[in-house]
Write an enzyme that holds these catalytic residues in place. Sequence first.
Site, short mmCIF file in Angstrom:
data_model
loop_
_atom_site.label_atom_id
_atom_site.label_comp_id
_atom_site.label_asym_id
_atom_site.label_seq_id
_atom_site.Cartn_x
_atom_site.Cartn_y
_atom_site.Cartn_z
N ARG B 14 78.04 6.93 -3.56
CA ARG B 14 76.91 7.42 -2.76
C ARG B 14 75.69 7.68 -3.64
O ARG B 14 74.56 7.49 -3.22
CB ARG B 14 77.28 8.64 -1.93
N SER B 41 74.40 14.92 1.38
CA SER B 41 75.72 14.34 1.09
C SER B 41 75.67 12.83 0.96
O SER B 41 76.35 12.25 0.13
CB SER B 41 76.71 14.70 2.21
N GLU B 62 73.93 11.71 16.51
CA GLU B 62 74.19 10.37 15.98
C GLU B 62 73.84 9.25 16.96
O GLU B 62 73.48 8.15 16.55
CB GLU B 62 75.66 10.24 15.57
N PHE B 87 81.36 9.59 11.74
CA PHE B 87 80.32 9.80 12.76
C PHE B 87 79.49 8.53 12.97
O PHE B 87 79.13 8.19 14.10
CB PHE B 87 79.41 10.96 12.36
N HIS B 113 81.53 9.27 2.60
CA HIS B 113 82.74 9.96 3.05
C HIS B 113 83.67 9.06 3.86
O HIS B 113 84.23 9.46 4.88
CB HIS B 113 82.37 11.23 3.82
N ASP B 121 88.10 18.89 3.71
CA ASP B 121 87.54 19.03 5.07
C ASP B 121 88.53 18.58 6.14
O ASP B 121 88.44 18.98 7.29
CB ASP B 121 86.24 18.23 5.20
N ARG B 171 82.99 9.94 -0.89
CA ARG B 171 82.60 11.24 -1.43
C ARG B 171 82.90 11.31 -2.92
O ARG B 171 82.05 11.72 -3.71
CB ARG B 171 83.35 12.35 -0.70
#
Lengths: 276, 324
Positions: B14, B41, B62, B87, B113, B121, B171
């Site tokens: 990322r 993030s 979204e 998402f 992620h 999470d 991530r």
Amino acid sequence: MVTDKVILELGKKAKLMRINILKMLTKAGSGHTGGSLSAVELLVSLYFYKMRHNPADPKWEERDKFVLSKGHAAPAFYSVLALSGYFPIEELMNLRKLGSILRGHPFSAVTPGVEVSTGSLGQGLSMAGGMAIAGKLDKKNTRVYAILGDGECQEGQIWESAMSCAHYKLDNLCVLIDRNGFQIDGPIMKIMEVEPFAQKWKAFGWEVFEVDGHNLREITDALDSAEKVRGRPSVIIAETIKGKGVSFIENENRFHGTTPTKEELEKALKEIGADE
Amino acid sequence: MSKESSLKKFYGTREAYGETLVKLGRINRDIVVLDADLSGSTKTSMFAKEFPDRFFNMGVAEQNLIGTAAGLAASGKTVFVSTFAVFLTGRAWEQVRQSVSFPKQNVKLVSSHGGITVGPDGASHQSTEDISLMRTLANMKVVIPADAYEVKKVVEYAANFKGPIYIRCSRDKFPVLFDEDYVFELGKGKILRDGKDATIFACGIMVSASLEAASVLEQEGIDVRVVNMSSLKPIDEDLIIRSADDTGAIITAEEHSIIGGLGSAVAEILGENRPTPMIRVGIKDRFGMSGSSEDLLREYGLTATNLVNSAKKVLEKKGERVKA
């Protein structure tokens, strides 16, 4: 102020549109009659009065843009595009046929004058918002218009977009809502009430206009006023009659998703005065 | 941990995405970036900092994120959209279908992620279905880069390519496999290590695990080909068939459900062209859970050790087949 002569001309276009919508739907044998007829005056006011566009050059850089978020009113959309000259009127009779440029719901890749693809309800306003942001980024003077259905406003995405269009102060965006009071399963107030409707839009930060959606003077006036609003998007809530223009189709929800028979078409054309 | 792996370099996918976006943003004024309240993030915050006028935070919404992106793309912009994989591809799947993929809008969906290495999470934020969800959409391209350098090349490719594409980042930082000279080709698998006994097709973080497994297997006299299958759609059909012919045994390795992901894609090609003994290493019809990435990878069998065992198993299958 719009002259009487202009209003009269717009009225003639509206009549022609209704004739074409009824003919093309009867020929196609499937499609959405009621919600197409209720949006006629809104489309006529946009395409023959308000919007800067060039049917000979659909991708003209300085054009205003339009999104039919209630994509099932495609027959009305195609009818106004054909009357404007985007493609020949005869093409309307190929609605929904395999290989036709006129699909059941608007598809940008095949139809001149169609900017984005709709049909799955609730998505057009977001796209119109994106187009309005692009207009701001490019520092253009152009505007973006969208027609939404009132039943469509039950979609959560409409309110996500309502929030972001106000947040980004999209005063180059004007939404017209075809408030015909019906959805496919019945009256909106019975299925899922959207009232207090104007208050909702106000609360989301929009400038709200309320008009008779079949009164061309009221619609054109509201479109002119909306253009002067600064710092926030505008919404014109247009009270309409589903199936407007044909007595036995008006408010008859059977015609939400069905088309007239040949006999019904003849009766309807006579009532509209197609030969006059 | 072996001496070799303790010397590994790590570089975030990322982070590589964020850096590349900034670089591209300097060259191409038509690039705009949208995020849904996760820019810190996804690292689109790096672009937002340098180009605040071309960055749009759409908040926690979204569906509108995707629709707005489609409207910008319809107006000639090259649009990068980011949020967590679950998402981006799940919450707004039908928006991606209707507003982006169907009309072939120039929208680049770049997630962060992906997979279960989201870690503590847990399942709600992990994405084990994104490949499947995006792969089934007509007009959509799907790429899962194997390291940060590949991310850079894929993102550059995406910016210059007209049309929708899904790119998955993660991530956790990935072991570095390539360098700035890496060349990405859409639709091509890359043989990173050749072998004659079996082939491992891997994507994402499983590529480095596969190379590790191949080294272990080599010591046991098993010679395994490792292919970086970062381009999941289009997929390198020729290389899959050729590897089946060359090695006669196939393993797939993905940080994703074995239903609909890389394993499925490879099985589809083999089933129609070269039915071949095969084992799919991936998540077996389960949701993720909370834990450290390392523990989760072990729990779900996404390790070099499990790949070594799977290679041995698939060689047994191959042996039975030869005997029969």
